[in-house]
Design a protein around this motif. Structure first.
Motif, short mmCIF file in Angstrom:
data_model
loop_
_atom_site.label_atom_id
_atom_site.label_comp_id
_atom_site.label_asym_id
_atom_site.label_seq_id
_atom_site.Cartn_x
_atom_site.Cartn_y
_atom_site.Cartn_z
N LYS A 73 -4.07 10.54 7.23
CA LYS A 73 -3.47 9.41 6.73
C LYS A 73 -3.10 8.98 5.60
O LYS A 73 -3.92 9.52 4.51
CB LYS A 73 -3.86 8.21 7.20
N ILE A 74 -2.00 8.48 5.02
CA ILE A 74 -1.31 8.18 3.74
C ILE A 74 -1.76 6.62 3.78
O ILE A 74 -1.07 6.30 4.43
CB ILE A 74 0.16 8.85 3.25
N LEU A 75 -2.36 7.09 2.65
CA LEU A 75 -2.65 5.29 2.58
C LEU A 75 -2.14 3.90 2.31
O LEU A 75 -2.07 3.10 2.30
CB LEU A 75 -3.75 4.93 1.93
N ARG A 76 -1.09 4.52 1.33
CA ARG A 76 0.01 3.77 0.65
C ARG A 76 1.29 4.44 1.28
O ARG A 76 1.74 5.16 0.88
CB ARG A 76 -0.48 3.96 -1.08
N ALA A 77 2.19 2.43 1.21
CA ALA A 77 3.51 3.37 1.76
C ALA A 77 3.91 3.65 0.51
O ALA A 77 4.16 2.28 -0.66
CB ALA A 77 4.24 2.12 2.48
N VAL A 78 4.63 4.66 0.74
CA VAL A 78 5.67 4.91 -1.11
C VAL A 78 7.52 4.26 -0.24
O VAL A 78 8.07 5.12 0.57
CB VAL A 78 5.16 5.67 -1.52
N ARG A 79 8.22 3.58 -1.35
CA ARG A 79 9.49 2.85 -0.80
C ARG A 79 10.19 3.74 -1.58
O ARG A 79 9.86 3.46 -3.26
CB ARG A 79 9.39 1.55 -0.64
N ARG A 80 11.32 4.67 -1.43
CA ARG A 80 12.06 4.78 -3.10
C ARG A 80 13.03 3.56 -2.94
O ARG A 80 12.64 4.16 -4.86
CB ARG A 80 12.82 6.16 -1.88
N ALA A 81 13.65 3.57 -2.24
CA ALA A 81 13.76 2.05 -3.39
C ALA A 81 13.49 1.54 -4.55
O ALA A 81 14.05 1.17 -5.89
CB ALA A 81 14.89 1.38 -2.66
N HIS A 82 12.26 1.05 -4.26
CA HIS A 82 11.26 -0.33 -4.92
C HIS A 82 9.90 0.59 -5.52
O HIS A 82 9.29 -0.16 -6.45
CB HIS A 82 10.72 -1.36 -4.14
N SER A 83 9.57 1.53 -5.47
CA SER A 83 8.83 2.19 -6.39
C SER A 83 9.04 2.06 -7.43
O SER A 83 9.68 2.62 -7.88
CB SER A 83 8.22 3.82 -5.99
N LYS A 84 7.66 2.12 -7.97
CA LYS A 84 7.68 2.21 -9.52
C LYS A 84 6.43 3.13 -9.68
O LYS A 84 5.72 3.38 -9.74
CB LYS A 84 6.51 0.78 -9.97
N LEU A 85 7.00 4.39 -10.93
CA LEU A 85 6.18 5.11 -11.51
C LEU A 85 5.26 4.16 -12.97
O LEU A 85 5.84 3.60 -13.38
CB LEU A 85 7.63 5.73 -12.40
N THR A 86 3.88 4.94 -12.59
CA THR A 86 2.93 4.16 -13.54
C THR A 86 2.76 4.97 -15.04
O THR A 86 2.78 6.22 -14.29
CB THR A 86 1.87 3.91 -12.62
#
Length: 137
Positions: free
Chosen positions: A78-91
């Motif tokens: 399972k991928i435990l964190r949902a990644v949203r392309r439109a709202h994702s932030k690069l740390t």
């Protein structure tokens, strides 16, 4: 996730017998790509790997048996964190705001002679990298 043909790699000890396998280990370590699958697939060899670039991103990894006549095991995870392309932030690290004195102090507190005693270069690098990442947080 991929099928890799490096049966001589010991992922628990992070060692390998062949030069090509050692280069693969070195590359995955240098790029901070830990292998999260812990169960061997075929005859105690771990050939199917799940590599991730972020701790805690992949979990619940399970072997689910072979599919048909294949000698490969199905791997469920399972991928435990949902990644949203439109709202994702690069740390990224903001070095202008970094407290390098604290960073130096945290790394200076590590008893390096004891922490690296009896370890080879590969193991020493992993210990150092772990302390470096902890101090970074």
């Amino acid at each position: 996730m991929e099928d890799f043909s490096h049966p001589d790699i010991c992922w628990r000890d992070n060692t390998a017998g062949h030069k090509q396998s050692r280069k693969f280990l070195e590359c995955s370590d240098d790029n901070f790509l830990p292998q999260v699958l812990r169960e061997p697939m075929r005859r105690s060899a771990m050939l199917d790997l799940v590599l991730t670039n972020k701790k805690g991103l992949v979990g619940n990894v399970k072997l689910k048996g072979s599919l048909g006549c294949s000698d490969h095991e199905m791997v469920e995870f399972k991928i435990l964190r949902a990644v949203r392309r439109a709202h994702s932030k690069l740390t990224t690290l903001d070095f202008r705001r970094a407290d390098f004195g604290l960073f130096r102090d945290l790394l200076g507190r590590v008893p390096w002679d004891k922490a690296l005693e009896g370890r080879g270069p590969q193991e020493s690098w992993l210990v150092f990298k772990d302390h470096l990442l902890q101090a970074q947080e």
